[in-house]
Design a protein around this motif. Structure first.
Motif, mmCIF file in Angstrom:
data_model
loop_
_atom_site.group_PDB
_atom_site.id
_atom_site.type_symbol
_atom_site.label_atom_id
_atom_site.label_comp_id
_atom_site.label_asym_id
_atom_site.label_seq_id
_atom_site.Cartn_x
_atom_site.Cartn_y
_atom_site.Cartn_z
ATOM 1 N N TYR A 119 -100.410 49.195 13.592
ATOM 2 C CA TYR A 119 -101.031 49.733 12.374
ATOM 3 C C TYR A 119 -100.019 49.854 11.242
ATOM 4 O O TYR A 119 -100.361 49.635 10.066
ATOM 5 N N PHE A 120 -98.783 50.180 11.569
ATOM 6 C CA PHE A 120 -97.779 50.417 10.540
ATOM 7 C C PHE A 120 -97.344 49.131 9.844
ATOM 8 O O PHE A 120 -96.706 49.181 8.786
ATOM 9 N N ALA B 248 -101.853 47.731 8.208
ATOM 10 C CA ALA B 248 -102.670 48.882 7.813
ATOM 11 C C ALA B 248 -103.910 48.479 7.022
ATOM 12 O O ALA B 248 -104.589 49.335 6.453
#
Length: 354
Positions: free
Chosen positions: A164-165, A168
């Motif tokens: 996700y980082f 995103a």
């Protein structure tokens, strides 16, 4: 990074989790049958049209008439297991859905397109363009199945969530997960086997009632046999791709999981034998418990994957009986209405024949 810190706190549940687990398994079993019939029928119909010979439409024509209804049943039967899955594993599924949100939300539009295409395919009076339409429907359903496989895989692998980082934007897919492709192929082959056997049984019934000369039964049993045969190498690939702790879970790590796995293999081989012998009725009665075993094995695989992070006993119960009573009443009413609608549909078919 501590992966456990990424997992949300689960919500309270109104009843002990075995109740929801029972309904999850039951409703998913029904959905799986309808979903396999939907995807497999579309692929078979498309493949049959590309054969371009006189009997190539023996499977295509009956599928065309029934595909809109099959899709409707598959979609509606998929709502309940999805809700029960969210009750028990919502803190995992919501996270995985957010990670691939763009693709996950697109499923709604893809289903609508496939559903409309099925009606156009069923009621188009000329043959022009029908090969393109059914091929497009099959491809849409294959994409939907792939996205579901991605979400269910991502849901049970929190170690992929740190993506996700760097992703995103809701466009992450676990394409590098070694289990993804064999799991998806296992799903597609299961659909072909179920659909092939269904239409084989339909062909036998049609021949007995209408006294028509049709190769529907023979074509369907061939699809069933070869799809089941291909499950052997795909199943070995799937098993080998599992993380070692999960694989060992089915190799003695859990007595219950090991028994399920062994029973599933035995029933699959029996299905294969009946398919080779073209014994349609015994194959049908063997396939149904085989599908149930696969549902239970799938549930155990999810348990083995998440065992490090979460067990169902961790869920906190805050009793609330009114929602359960309301759901049970709706379930009973809905089941009665479905049976009634099927009865009306069968009556309409009989009247059309007259």
């Amino acid at each position: 990074m501590n992966i456990s810190s990424l997992i949300p706190v689960p919500d309270f549940i109104p009843l002990d989790w075995p109740w929801f687990q029972f309904f999850l398994i039951l409703t998913f079993f029904l959905h799986l049958l309808a979903m396999n019939l939907m995807l497999g029928s579309a692929i078979i119909a498309a493949a049959e049209r590309f054969k371009r010979h006189d009997k190539a439409l023996d499977l295509d024509k009956p599928i065309a008439k029934r595909l809109p209804f099959i899709i409707a049943f598959a979609v509606n039967l998929g709502v309940a297991p999805l809700l029960f899955l969210q009750v028990l594993y919502g803190h995992f599924m919501y996270t995985s859905s957010i990670l691939m949100a763009v693709y996950w939300l697109s499923v709604i539009g893809l289903v609508i397109l496939a559903y409309y295409g099925a009606y156009i395919y069923a009621y188009r009076k000329t043959e022009d363009g029908k090969t393109f339409i059914i091929t497009a429907i099959a491809l849409l359903l294959l994409v939907i199945g792939f996205l579901f496989t991605c979400n269910m895989t991502l849901m049970i692998t929190p170690e992929n969530w740190p993506a996700y980082f760097t992703h995103a934007n809701g466009r992450f897919l676990p394409l590098k997960d070694p289990v993804l492709i064999p799991r998806y192929l296992h799903f597609v082959l299961s659909a072909l086997a179920v659909a092939g056997l269904f239409h084989a049984a339909l062909g036998v019934w049609k021949k007995k009632t209408d006294q028509t000369d049709t190769s529907l039964g023979n074509n369907g049993i061939k699809w069933f046999f070869y799809a089941t045969l291909l499950q052997i190498p795909v199943g070995i690939w799937f098993l080998a791709a599992l993380p070692r702790p999960v694989m060992l879970w089915f190799m003695g790590g859990s007595g219950y999981a090991t028994i399920l796995f062994a029973a599933g293999m035995v029933y699959s081989l029996v299905c294969l034998v009946f398919g080779f012998q073209k014994k349609i009725k015994p194959a049908v009665f063997t396939l149904i418990p085989t599908v149930m075993l696969m549902v239970l094995i799938r549930d155990e695989m999810r348990t083995a994957y998440l065992n490090t992070y979460f067990v169902l006993d961790d869920l906190v119960v805050k009793p609330a009986f009114s929602p359960v009573i309301f759901f049970s009443a709706c379930l009973i009413f809905g089941a009665v209405m479905v049976v009634y609608m099927i009865k009306l549909a069968l009556q309409a078919v009989q009247e059309d024949k007259k």
